[in-house]
Design a protein around this motif. Structure first.
Motif, mmCIF file in Angstrom:
data_model
loop_
_atom_site.group_PDB
_atom_site.id
_atom_site.type_symbol
_atom_site.label_atom_id
_atom_site.label_comp_id
_atom_site.label_asym_id
_atom_site.label_seq_id
_atom_site.Cartn_x
_atom_site.Cartn_y
_atom_site.Cartn_z
ATOM 1 N N LEU A 23 -26.447 -5.449 20.738
ATOM 2 C CA LEU A 23 -26.124 -4.268 19.956
ATOM 3 C C LEU A 23 -24.600 -3.741 20.799
ATOM 4 C CD1 LEU A 23 -29.512 -2.514 20.288
ATOM 5 C CD2 LEU A 23 -28.485 -4.018 18.304
ATOM 6 N N SER A 24 -24.158 -2.658 19.899
ATOM 7 C CA SER A 24 -22.997 -2.041 20.507
ATOM 8 C C SER A 24 -22.822 -1.550 22.013
ATOM 9 C CB SER A 24 -22.465 -1.082 19.612
ATOM 10 O OG SER A 24 -21.444 -0.108 19.997
ATOM 11 N N LYS A 31 -34.595 -6.723 16.542
ATOM 12 C CA LYS A 31 -34.260 -6.011 15.016
ATOM 13 C C LYS A 31 -32.929 -5.629 15.054
ATOM 14 C CE LYS A 31 -39.147 -4.934 14.257
ATOM 15 N NZ LYS A 31 -39.515 -6.288 13.651
ATOM 16 N N ASP A 118 -23.490 5.399 10.655
ATOM 17 C CA ASP A 118 -24.729 4.639 9.848
ATOM 18 C C ASP A 118 -26.187 4.701 10.593
ATOM 19 O OD1 ASP A 118 -23.349 2.920 11.659
ATOM 20 O OD2 ASP A 118 -23.407 1.435 10.559
ATOM 21 N N ILE A 119 -25.847 4.227 11.758
ATOM 22 C CA ILE A 119 -26.849 3.954 12.983
ATOM 23 C C ILE A 119 -26.823 4.770 14.266
ATOM 24 C CG2 ILE A 119 -28.353 2.253 14.103
ATOM 25 C CD1 ILE A 119 -28.895 1.630 11.084
ATOM 26 N N THR A 121 -28.113 4.344 18.027
ATOM 27 C CA THR A 121 -29.264 3.785 18.900
ATOM 28 C C THR A 121 -29.227 4.315 20.463
ATOM 29 O OG1 THR A 121 -28.562 1.464 17.935
ATOM 30 C CG2 THR A 121 -29.638 1.520 20.123
ATOM 31 N N ARG A 149 -32.316 5.023 15.450
ATOM 32 C CA ARG A 149 -33.450 4.136 15.979
ATOM 33 C C ARG A 149 -33.988 4.374 17.465
ATOM 34 N NH1 ARG A 149 -31.616 -2.090 16.141
ATOM 35 N NH2 ARG A 149 -33.057 -1.816 18.058
HETATM 36 O O1 LIG Z 1 -26.836 -0.395 18.283
HETATM 37 C C1 LIG Z 1 -26.405 -1.078 17.376
HETATM 38 O O2 LIG Z 1 -25.301 -1.581 17.628
HETATM 39 C C2 LIG Z 1 -27.011 -1.245 16.116
HETATM 40 C C3 LIG Z 1 -28.193 -1.484 15.795
HETATM 41 C C4 LIG Z 1 -28.518 -1.352 14.614
HETATM 42 O O3 LIG Z 1 -29.824 -1.484 14.067
HETATM 43 N N1 LIG Z 1 -27.740 -1.729 13.392
HETATM 44 C C5 LIG Z 1 -26.322 -1.585 13.949
HETATM 45 O O4 LIG Z 1 -25.466 -1.530 12.825
HETATM 46 N N2 LIG Z 1 -26.049 -1.281 15.074
#
Ligand SMILES: O=C(O)c1cc(=O)[nH]c(=O)[nH]1
Ligand SMILES: O=P(O)(O)OC[C@H]1O[C@H](OP(=O)(O)OP(=O)(O)O)[C@H](O)[C@@H]1O
Ligand SMILES: [Mg+2]
Length: 195
Positions: A23-24, A31, A118-119, A121, A149
């Motif tokens: 992830l980023s 997932k 968008d997301i 985390t 998330r």
């Molecule tokens: O944390 C992220 O980078 C990340 C998680 C994810 O589910 N979707 C996304 O586009 N980035």
């Protein structure tokens, strides 16, 4: 829009991915939510962002002067939120790692901004965007995203309205479970991407 309906939209868009992702934040996850696939269909994007705009209003947040989102994931969803809220939308891009306004974009002093992701985390990218908005002279009065998330754990320092909140496990690089570590990892996002 109920959480199950949001997830159905993601599933129908082929945006609920399973595998091994970096992830980023550098954390690992089995997932990944690929919002770019969700926003491929403009009508689907409009359905989701219209429901999110309604949720923001119901929370008593706004009005806003501007939507500001971080590239790349925030660009399309930020544009659609601007359309739904009836205000302009701009995006920030990483220049040597720091979110920057380019392309003639500017923020009026004191403008009330909605930071649109968008997301979420860990919330790091959102916090970086909020800092960049303040540095550019704006005020982030609220934040929104399609999916949080972190299950509501991410703290952005401003109210965050997610269209849906989920709790999806992530692991530090030295804590990745053996079965996941045995598979090849991919990194779909653009942070640290080299030309
Ligand atoms: O944390 C992220 O980078 C990340 C998680 C994810 O589910 N979707 C996304 O586009 N980035
Ligand atoms: O809350 P965080 O831990 O910061 O993670 C979420 C961020 O990660 C993704 O962006 P990424 O940096 O992968 O690049 P992208 O927008 O180009 O996909 C996503 O679009 C969010 O911006
Ligand atoms: Mg992003």
């Amino acid at each position: 829009m109920e959480r199950e309906e949001v997830l159905r939209e993601f599933r129908d868009a082929g945006a609920l991915l399973e595998g091994h992702f970096i992830l980023s934040s550098g954390r690992h996850s089995p997932k990944y939510l690929q919002c770019a696939r969700v926003m491929m269909d403009a009508r689907r994007g409009a359905r989701l962002c219209s429901a999110l705009a309604e949720k923001i209003r119901a929370a008593g947040l706004g009005p806003f002067d501007l939507v500001v989102s971080p590239a790349m994931g925030g660009v399309v969803v930020g544009y659609e939120m601007g359309r739904q809220l009836g205000v302009p939308a701009v995006f920030m891009e990483r220049v040597e790692g720091r979110f920057t306004l380019r392309r003639g974009f500017a923020i009026e002093p004191g403008a009330r901004c909605l930071m649109m992701e968008d997301i979420v985390t860990t919330g790091l990218s959102s916090r970086e965007t909020i800092e960049a908005i303040e540095a550019a002279g704006g005020r982030t009065t609220a934040a929104a995203c399609l999916i949080d998330r972190s299950g509501g754990k991410a703290d952005l320092g401003v109210p965050l309205v997610p269209l849906a909140a989920l709790e999806i496990p992530t692991y530090a690089p030295d804590e990745v479970p053996q079965d996941l570590a045995a598979t090849e990892a991919v990194k779909p996002g653009s942070r640290f991407l080299k030309a």
